[in-house]
Design a protein around this motif. Structure first.
Motif, PDB file in Angstrom:
ATOM      1  N   LYS A 188       0.815  -1.164   0.394  1.00 58.12           N
ATOM      2  CA  LYS A 188      -0.645  -0.194  -0.245  1.00 58.12           C
ATOM      3  C   LYS A 188       0.892   1.130   0.016  1.00 58.12           C
ATOM      4  O   LYS A 188       0.097   2.088  -0.493  1.00 58.12           O
ATOM      5  CB  LYS A 188      -0.776   0.041   1.270  1.00 58.12           C
ATOM      6  N   ILE A 189       2.062   0.868   0.575  1.00 64.16           N
ATOM      7  CA  ILE A 189       2.668   2.496   1.232  1.00 64.16           C
ATOM      8  C   ILE A 189       4.760   1.474   0.248  1.00 64.16           C
ATOM      9  O   ILE A 189       4.813   1.129   0.634  1.00 64.16           O
ATOM     10  CB  ILE A 189       3.433   3.149   1.987  1.00 64.16           C
ATOM     11  N   LEU A 190       4.939   2.465  -1.046  1.00 66.02           N
ATOM     12  CA  LEU A 190       6.228   2.561  -1.409  1.00 66.02           C
ATOM     13  C   LEU A 190       7.154   3.968  -1.332  1.00 66.02           C
ATOM     14  O   LEU A 190       6.330   4.705  -1.936  1.00 66.02           O
ATOM     15  CB  LEU A 190       5.947   1.832  -2.810  1.00 66.02           C
ATOM     16  N   ASP A 191       7.408   4.168  -0.104  1.00 65.98           N
ATOM     17  CA  ASP A 191       8.475   4.923   0.374  1.00 65.98           C
ATOM     18  C   ASP A 191      10.184   5.096   0.361  1.00 65.98           C
ATOM     19  O   ASP A 191      10.245   4.469   0.999  1.00 65.98           O
ATOM     20  CB  ASP A 191       7.849   6.050   1.473  1.00 65.98           C
ATOM     21  N   LEU A 192      10.503   5.324  -0.793  1.00 62.34           N
ATOM     22  CA  LEU A 192      12.028   5.127  -0.877  1.00 62.34           C
ATOM     23  C   LEU A 192      12.774   6.783  -1.052  1.00 62.34           C
ATOM     24  O   LEU A 192      13.381   6.864  -1.749  1.00 62.34           O
ATOM     25  CB  LEU A 192      12.563   4.538  -2.234  1.00 62.34           C
ATOM     26  N   HIS A 193      12.551   7.752  -0.753  1.00 60.57           N
ATOM     27  CA  HIS A 193      12.638   8.916  -1.259  1.00 60.57           C
ATOM     28  C   HIS A 193      13.964   9.087  -0.487  1.00 60.57           C
ATOM     29  O   HIS A 193      14.739   8.495   0.662  1.00 60.57           O
ATOM     30  CB  HIS A 193      11.462  10.084  -0.832  1.00 60.57           C
ATOM     31  N   ASN A 194      14.569   9.955  -1.168  1.00 61.00           N
ATOM     32  CA  ASN A 194      15.952  10.782  -0.234  1.00 61.00           C
ATOM     33  C   ASN A 194      17.233   9.354  -0.668  1.00 61.00           C
ATOM     34  O   ASN A 194      17.752   9.228   0.347  1.00 61.00           O
ATOM     35  CB  ASN A 194      16.058  11.027   0.475  1.00 61.00           C
TER      36      ASN A 194
ATOM     37  N   LYS B 292       0.094   4.994  -2.152  1.00 60.10           N
ATOM     38  CA  LYS B 292       1.515   6.133  -1.195  1.00 60.10           C
ATOM     39  C   LYS B 292       2.970   5.422  -2.388  1.00 60.10           C
ATOM     40  O   LYS B 292       3.180   3.830  -1.815  1.00 60.10           O
ATOM     41  CB  LYS B 292       1.256   6.665  -0.161  1.00 60.10           C
ATOM     42  N   LEU B 293       3.090   6.509  -3.669  1.00 57.21           N
ATOM     43  CA  LEU B 293       4.522   6.297  -3.897  1.00 57.21           C
ATOM     44  C   LEU B 293       5.068   7.631  -3.549  1.00 57.21           C
ATOM     45  O   LEU B 293       5.054   8.955  -4.099  1.00 57.21           O
ATOM     46  CB  LEU B 293       3.925   6.014  -5.686  1.00 57.21           C
ATOM     47  N   LYS B 294       6.663   7.388  -2.906  1.00 60.66           N
ATOM     48  CA  LYS B 294       7.498   8.360  -3.187  1.00 60.66           C
ATOM     49  C   LYS B 294       8.239   7.897  -3.456  1.00 60.66           C
ATOM     50  O   LYS B 294       9.274   7.015  -2.228  1.00 60.66           O
ATOM     51  CB  LYS B 294       6.887   8.643  -0.923  1.00 60.66           C
ATOM     52  N   LEU B 295       8.906   8.405  -4.418  1.00 57.79           N
ATOM     53  CA  LEU B 295      10.354   8.074  -5.200  1.00 57.79           C
ATOM     54  C   LEU B 295      11.479   9.615  -5.069  1.00 57.79           C
ATOM     55  O   LEU B 295      12.213   9.756  -5.897  1.00 57.79           O
ATOM     56  CB  LEU B 295      10.257   7.452  -6.506  1.00 57.79           C
ATOM     57  N   ASN B 296      10.502  10.453  -4.495  1.00 55.79           N
ATOM     58  CA  ASN B 296      11.084  11.889  -4.866  1.00 55.79           C
ATOM     59  C   ASN B 296      12.680  11.429  -4.188  1.00 55.79           C
ATOM     60  O   ASN B 296      13.242  11.334  -3.609  1.00 55.79           O
ATOM     61  CB  ASN B 296      10.653  13.049  -4.141  1.00 55.79           C
ATOM     62  N   VAL B 297      13.757  13.203  -4.778  1.00 53.41           N
ATOM     63  CA  VAL B 297      15.305  13.514  -4.616  1.00 53.41           C
ATOM     64  C   VAL B 297      16.101  11.714  -4.864  1.00 53.41           C
ATOM     65  O   VAL B 297      16.059  11.180  -3.374  1.00 53.41           O
ATOM     66  CB  VAL B 297      15.077  13.351  -2.851  1.00 53.41           C
ATOM     67  N   ASN B 298      16.236  11.228  -5.839  1.00 50.24           N
ATOM     68  CA  ASN B 298      16.389  10.007  -6.327  1.00 50.24           C
ATOM     69  C   ASN B 298      17.471  10.605  -7.782  1.00 50.24           C
ATOM     70  O   ASN B 298      17.270  12.037  -7.831  1.00 50.24           O
ATOM     71  CB  ASN B 298      15.611   8.766  -6.197  1.00 50.24           C
ATOM     72  N   HIS B 299      17.761   9.658  -8.319  1.00 55.02           N
ATOM     73  CA  HIS B 299      18.634   9.698  -9.574  1.00 55.02           C
ATOM     74  C   HIS B 299      18.439   8.984 -11.062  1.00 55.02           C
ATOM     75  O   HIS B 299      18.580   8.952 -11.829  1.00 55.02           O
ATOM     76  CB  HIS B 299      19.769   9.658  -9.303  1.00 55.02           C
ATOM     77  N   LEU B 300      15.964   8.728 -10.461  1.00 53.16           N
ATOM     78  CA  LEU B 300      15.718   8.159 -11.698  1.00 53.16           C
ATOM     79  C   LEU B 300      15.939   8.676 -12.122  1.00 53.16           C
ATOM     80  O   LEU B 300      15.530  10.042 -12.524  1.00 53.16           O
ATOM     81  CB  LEU B 300      14.150   7.885 -10.791  1.00 53.16           C
ATOM     82  N   GLY B 301      15.971   8.505 -14.056  1.00 53.53           N
ATOM     83  CA  GLY B 301      15.739   8.778 -15.245  1.00 53.53           C
ATOM     84  C   GLY B 301      17.650   9.711 -15.750  1.00 53.53           C
ATOM     85  O   GLY B 301      18.073   9.239 -16.691  1.00 53.53           O
ATOM     86  N   CYS B 302      18.744   8.978 -15.008  1.00 53.10           N
ATOM     87  CA  CYS B 302      20.209   8.932 -15.360  1.00 53.10           C
ATOM     88  C   CYS B 302      20.564   8.211 -14.705  1.00 53.10           C
ATOM     89  O   CYS B 302      20.241   7.180 -13.898  1.00 53.10           O
ATOM     90  CB  CYS B 302      20.819  10.478 -13.301  1.00 53.10           C
ATOM     91  N   HIS B 303      21.582   7.733 -15.746  1.00 56.94           N
ATOM     92  CA  HIS B 303      22.031   6.191 -16.147  1.00 56.94           C
ATOM     93  C   HIS B 303      23.514   6.838 -14.612  1.00 56.94           C
ATOM     94  O   HIS B 303      23.827   5.317 -14.635  1.00 56.94           O
ATOM     95  CB  HIS B 303      21.932   6.091 -17.100  1.00 56.94           C
TER      96      HIS B 303
ATOM     97  N   ILE C  44       1.392   3.779 -14.170  1.00 53.54           N
ATOM     98  CA  ILE C  44       1.513   4.212 -12.328  1.00 53.54           C
ATOM     99  C   ILE C  44       0.506   5.229 -12.034  1.00 53.54           C
ATOM    100  O   ILE C  44      -0.267   4.900 -11.464  1.00 53.54           O
ATOM    101  CB  ILE C  44       2.733   4.589 -11.750  1.00 53.54           C
ATOM    102  N   PHE C  45       0.186   6.003 -12.770  1.00 53.74           N
ATOM    103  CA  PHE C  45      -0.741   6.885 -12.970  1.00 53.74           C
ATOM    104  C   PHE C  45      -2.374   6.783 -12.945  1.00 53.74           C
ATOM    105  O   PHE C  45      -2.818   7.706 -12.401  1.00 53.74           O
ATOM    106  CB  PHE C  45      -0.342   8.541 -13.842  1.00 53.74           C
ATOM    107  N   GLU C  46      -2.677   5.661 -13.556  1.00 53.88           N
ATOM    108  CA  GLU C  46      -3.730   5.259 -12.967  1.00 53.88           C
ATOM    109  C   GLU C  46      -4.531   4.087 -12.649  1.00 53.88           C
ATOM    110  O   GLU C  46      -5.384   3.419 -13.023  1.00 53.88           O
ATOM    111  CB  GLU C  46      -3.378   3.896 -15.021  1.00 53.88           C
ATOM    112  N   LEU C  47      -3.197   4.189 -11.265  1.00 52.35           N
ATOM    113  CA  LEU C  47      -3.860   2.776 -10.554  1.00 52.35           C
ATOM    114  C   LEU C  47      -4.712   3.147  -9.585  1.00 52.35           C
ATOM    115  O   LEU C  47      -4.748   4.387  -8.812  1.00 52.35           O
ATOM    116  CB  LEU C  47      -2.313   2.545  -9.545  1.00 52.35           C
ATOM    117  N   ASP C  48      -5.686   2.992  -9.624  1.00 55.27           N
ATOM    118  CA  ASP C  48      -6.821   3.143  -9.235  1.00 55.27           C
ATOM    119  C   ASP C  48      -7.209   3.421  -7.360  1.00 55.27           C
ATOM    120  O   ASP C  48      -7.874   4.478  -6.689  1.00 55.27           O
ATOM    121  CB  ASP C  48      -8.415   1.939  -8.925  1.00 55.27           C
ATOM    122  N   ASN C  49      -6.330   2.639  -6.621  1.00 59.46           N
ATOM    123  CA  ASN C  49      -6.112   3.569  -5.222  1.00 59.46           C
ATOM    124  C   ASN C  49      -5.225   4.758  -4.877  1.00 59.46           C
ATOM    125  O   ASN C  49      -4.697   4.649  -4.228  1.00 59.46           O
ATOM    126  CB  ASN C  49      -5.562   2.100  -4.473  1.00 59.46           C
ATOM    127  N   LEU C  50      -4.556   4.443  -5.871  1.00 64.08           N
ATOM    128  CA  LEU C  50      -3.078   5.822  -5.391  1.00 64.08           C
ATOM    129  C   LEU C  50      -3.655   7.366  -5.017  1.00 64.08           C
ATOM    130  O   LEU C  50      -4.984   7.824  -5.919  1.00 64.08           O
ATOM    131  CB  LEU C  50      -1.975   6.058  -7.025  1.00 64.08           C
TER     132      LEU C  50
END
Length: 170
Positions: free
Chosen positions: A78-84, A103-114, A148-154
């Motif tokens: 239900k909660i995936l929080d891997l921020h910072n 809840k999805l929190k992936l902020n303050v990472n380097h996703l999109g960067c190889h 991801i943005f189509e998840l009903d419970n998000l």
């Protein structure tokens, strides 16, 4: 009341094991699988490993670098929080299959960067330190799966301070 590793759902156990093996950082060194999550993050049902499921995965500021593909098997999450953390590469498409996710929190990472240069700045996140963007490589993508943005419970999503190339309009 310490929970024994043998009483966890096997898919959840394997995912946590994959996190330990994929992230060679100090926080995960010499940890048992059950030690990387808080006991309150599990639903327990009389010790039945089929119903003892991980519902919250919260790993914040532990220098985690990788999200294992086995994430797809955490269907009770239900909660995936891997921020910072220091997660690079693509946002896993499998997140779009986690139908219970609220809840999805992936902020303050380097996703999109190889390739990211951690010595480039004293800040946790600096866009100029991304040496190679995922969109310039075949190994990863800076795009986010629309599923991801189509998840009903998000209810909450935070992907800010990453290097992503397409965040769909809300």
């Amino acid at each position: 009341d310490e929970q024994d590793d043998g009483c966890l759902n096997i898919a959840d156990y394997n995912f946590l094991y994959d996190i330990i093996n994929a992230n060679e950082v100090e926080y995960f060194t010499n940890k048992k699988v059950i030690e990387i999550v808080d006991e309150s993050h599990w639903i327990r049902d009389n010790g039945d490993p089929v119903t003892n499921r991980l519902i919250e995965l919260i790993i914040i500021a532990k220098d985690m670098t990788t999200i294992p593909q086995s994430l797809v098997y955490l269907d009770s999450l239900k909660i995936l929080d891997l921020h910072n953390n220091r997660i690079t590469g693509s946002v896993p498409e499998s997140i779009g299959q986690l139908n219970n996710l609220k809840k999805l929190k992936l902020n303050v990472n380097h996703l999109g960067c190889h390739d990211y240069d951690y010595e480039c700045s004293d800040l946790d996140w600096a866009p100029e330190c991304c040496i190679t963007h995922c969109d310039d490589r075949d190994e990863c993508s800076g795009a986010i799966s629309t599923s991801i943005f189509e998840l009903d419970n998000l209810e909450e999503i935070n992907l800010s301070n990453n290097h992503l190339s397409n965040i769909p309009e809300s």
